[in-house]
Enzyme design. Structure first.
Site, PDB file in Angstrom:
ATOM      1  N   PRO A 144       0.673  -1.287   0.255  1.00  9.31           N
ATOM      2  CA  PRO A 144      -0.162  -0.100   0.215  1.00  9.31           C
ATOM      3  C   PRO A 144       0.838   1.216  -0.053  1.00  9.31           C
ATOM      4  CG  PRO A 144      -0.471  -1.319   1.942  1.00  9.31           C
ATOM      5  CD  PRO A 144       0.594  -1.985   0.978  1.00  9.31           C
ATOM      6  N   ILE A 145       0.300   2.303  -0.540  1.00 11.52           N
ATOM      7  CA  ILE A 145       1.254   3.571  -0.896  1.00 11.52           C
ATOM      8  C   ILE A 145       0.777   4.568   0.178  1.00 11.52           C
ATOM      9  CG2 ILE A 145       1.333   5.583  -2.266  1.00 11.52           C
ATOM     10  CD1 ILE A 145       0.376   3.554  -4.687  1.00 11.52           C
ATOM     11  N   GLY A 146       1.843   5.302   0.885  1.00  9.85           N
ATOM     12  CA  GLY A 146       1.703   6.236   1.869  1.00  9.85           C
ATOM     13  C   GLY A 146       1.251   5.375   3.163  1.00  9.85           C
TER      14      GLY A 146
ATOM     15  N   GLY B  29       3.581   3.763   5.275  1.00 10.49           N
ATOM     16  CA  GLY B  29       4.730   3.393   6.155  1.00 10.49           C
ATOM     17  C   GLY B  29       5.367   2.016   5.833  1.00 10.49           C
ATOM     18  N   LEU B  30       5.061   1.525   4.700  1.00  8.54           N
ATOM     19  CA  LEU B  30       5.490   0.260   4.475  1.00  8.54           C
ATOM     20  C   LEU B  30       6.575   0.288   3.275  1.00  8.54           C
ATOM     21  CD1 LEU B  30       2.246  -1.823   4.737  1.00  8.54           C
ATOM     22  CD2 LEU B  30       4.110  -1.256   6.312  1.00  8.54           C
TER      23      LEU B  30
ATOM     24  N   ALA C 131      10.787   0.580  -2.213  1.00  8.16           N
ATOM     25  CA  ALA C 131      10.993  -0.589  -3.032  1.00  8.16           C
ATOM     26  C   ALA C 131      10.746  -0.567  -4.290  1.00  8.16           C
ATOM     27  CB  ALA C 131       9.934  -1.494  -2.476  1.00  8.16           C
TER      28      ALA C 131
ATOM     29  N   ASP D 208      15.398   2.801   4.372  1.00  9.80           N
ATOM     30  CA  ASP D 208      14.219   2.041   3.614  1.00  9.80           C
ATOM     31  C   ASP D 208      14.862   1.377   2.271  1.00  9.80           C
ATOM     32  OD1 ASP D 208      12.710   3.266   5.329  1.00  9.80           O
ATOM     33  OD2 ASP D 208      10.781   3.767   3.851  1.00  9.80           O
TER      34      ASP D 208
HETATM   35  O1  PMV Z   1       6.675   6.338   6.276  1.00 10.02           O
HETATM   36  P1  PMV Z   1       7.907   5.918   5.312  1.00 10.02           P
HETATM   37  O2  PMV Z   1       7.786   4.416   4.884  1.00 10.02           O
HETATM   38  O3  PMV Z   1       8.273   6.864   4.328  1.00 10.02           O
HETATM   39  O4  PMV Z   1       9.165   5.749   6.432  1.00 10.02           O
HETATM   40  C1  PMV Z   1       9.831   7.237   6.965  1.00 10.02           C
HETATM   41  C2  PMV Z   1      11.052   6.920   7.967  1.00 10.02           C
HETATM   42  C3  PMV Z   1      11.522   8.161   8.512  1.00 10.02           C
HETATM   43  O5  PMV Z   1      12.352   7.701   9.633  1.00 10.02           O
HETATM   44  C4  PMV Z   1      10.284   8.845   9.158  1.00 10.02           C
HETATM   45  C5  PMV Z   1      12.253   8.902   7.370  1.00 10.02           C
HETATM   46  C6  PMV Z   1      13.462   8.347   6.785  1.00 10.02           C
HETATM   47  O6  PMV Z   1      13.822   8.353   5.842  1.00 10.02           O
HETATM   48  O7  PMV Z   1      14.010   7.354   7.617  1.00 10.02           O
END
Ligand code: PMV
Length: 317
Positions: free
Chosen positions: A99-101, A103-104, A109, A149
């Site tokens: 899923p987008i936006g 946190g995964l 990826a 990530d």
């Molecule tokens: O929500 P995501 O998957 O974009 O994760 C961001 C993680 C942060 O620590 C908030 C930012 C980063 O670049 O590490």
């Protein structure tokens, strides 16, 4: 030749946000992947297709002029085309299970799989090079990215990650049972990271205390992961959630979900930028199914396991 590459999404077990400011984070690649199929074409264009739509640019187009969600992928394609003195374009198809936006790690990826797939049209991709290119691409839309990530997406497994240092794999043969619950409110990593920066500027002392507490917590968390001490890992996750709440990146809905799952898990927390997106919880193997059943009418939730392979590349003739 048609080239296919895939790369996993991720959960952040410990250290999101703090990692942007130099604290070590612990991330885990998950068994949800992005697949990118690419091939050289005979036109002067780069063409991208995904479930979110289609877009085309001329190979001569400046990346600075692109203002859409495909910008990082055009950046990757252009860079590889130029490096290889190729005079035509490429066709790219992105397929995602992430899923987008949420946190995964979907955008990371996508960057990793796109870089690997297109590079493979010219020569065998080398993981460190793909990582460098994927981070550079992500910076076109998210300049402050810690790079965490993309790193876990390239190498897979559970990693310790600190900005400007080498990542380290936490070797484990054990099975970890995580569940993900999606709040279905998508977040903007950029906005939440900026909000944390503002908090840091306006609350220097509080931020420094949190920074130090988080650093200590992560040492304990890494030790408990190595020892497979599920009780302590869970407690560290719940403590990390409290620090994230103090940073101001949680919200009522996320806290409500955490409360809902807490009694059947070792611990639960936000994963990623917060203010929406998903929460993760560490569960006992035997309680996982009943927990998912209990919450399924209210929230989209699913189990995830560790992906140990990271990015993969295939040639399709
Ligand atoms: O929500 P995501 O998957 O974009 O994760 C961001 C993680 C942060 O620590 C908030 C930012 C980063 O670049 O590490």
């Amino acid at each position: 030749m048609t080239s296919k590459a895939s790369a996993p999404g991720k959960i952040i077990l410990f250290g999101e946000h703090f990692v942007v400011h130099g604290v070590k984070a612990v991330l885990c690649a998950i068994n949800k992947r992005v697949t990118v199929i690419s091939k050289k074409n005979k036109t002067q264009n780069i063409f991208i297709k995904s479930s979110l739509g289609e877009n085309t640019i001329a190979i001569t187009e400046s990346i600075d002029n692109i203002d859409n969600m495909f910008k990082p992928f055009f950046f990757i394609a252009k860079k590889i085309i130029i490096e290889n003195n190729f005079s035509n374009g490429v066709d790219i198809e992105i397929q995602s299970e992430i899923p987008i936006g949420a946190g995964l790690g979907s955008s990371s990826a996508c960057c990793v799989a796109t870089a690997a797939s297109i590079s493979n049209l010219f020569s065998k991709p080398e993981k460190n090079k793909i990582l460098e290119l994927a981070i550079e691409a992500e910076q076109t839309i998210f300049p402050k990215t810690s790079g965490a990530d993309c790193t876990v997406s390239v190498f897979g497994g559970i990693i310790e990650y600190q900005k400007d240092s080498d990542y380290k794999i936490i070797e484990t043969e054990h099975e970890f049972n995580f569940i993900i619950v999606n709040s279905k409110k998508s977040h903007s990593t950029n906005i939440v990271v900026d909000r944390v920066n503002k908090f840091r500027t306006e609350n220097k002392e509080i931020f420094n205390d949190l920074y130090n507490d988080e650093s200590k917590l992560i040492e304990k968390a890494v030790e408990s992961l190595q020892k497979f001490n599920l009780e302590t890992i869970g407690k560290c996750m719940s403590q990390n959630q409290i620090f994230l709440e103090q940073l101001g990146v949680s919200n009522d809905q996320l806290q409500e979900i955490i409360k809902l799952v807490e009694k059947d898990t070792f611990g639960a927390k936000i994963t990623g930028a917060g203010d929406g997106g998903c929460i993760i919880a560490l569960t006992d193997k035997n309680k996982k199914e009943s927990l998912l059943q209990r919450i399924k009418t209210e929230y989209e939730s699913y189990p995830v396991t560790i992906d140990k392979t990271g990015m993969q590349v295939f040639n399709i003739t």
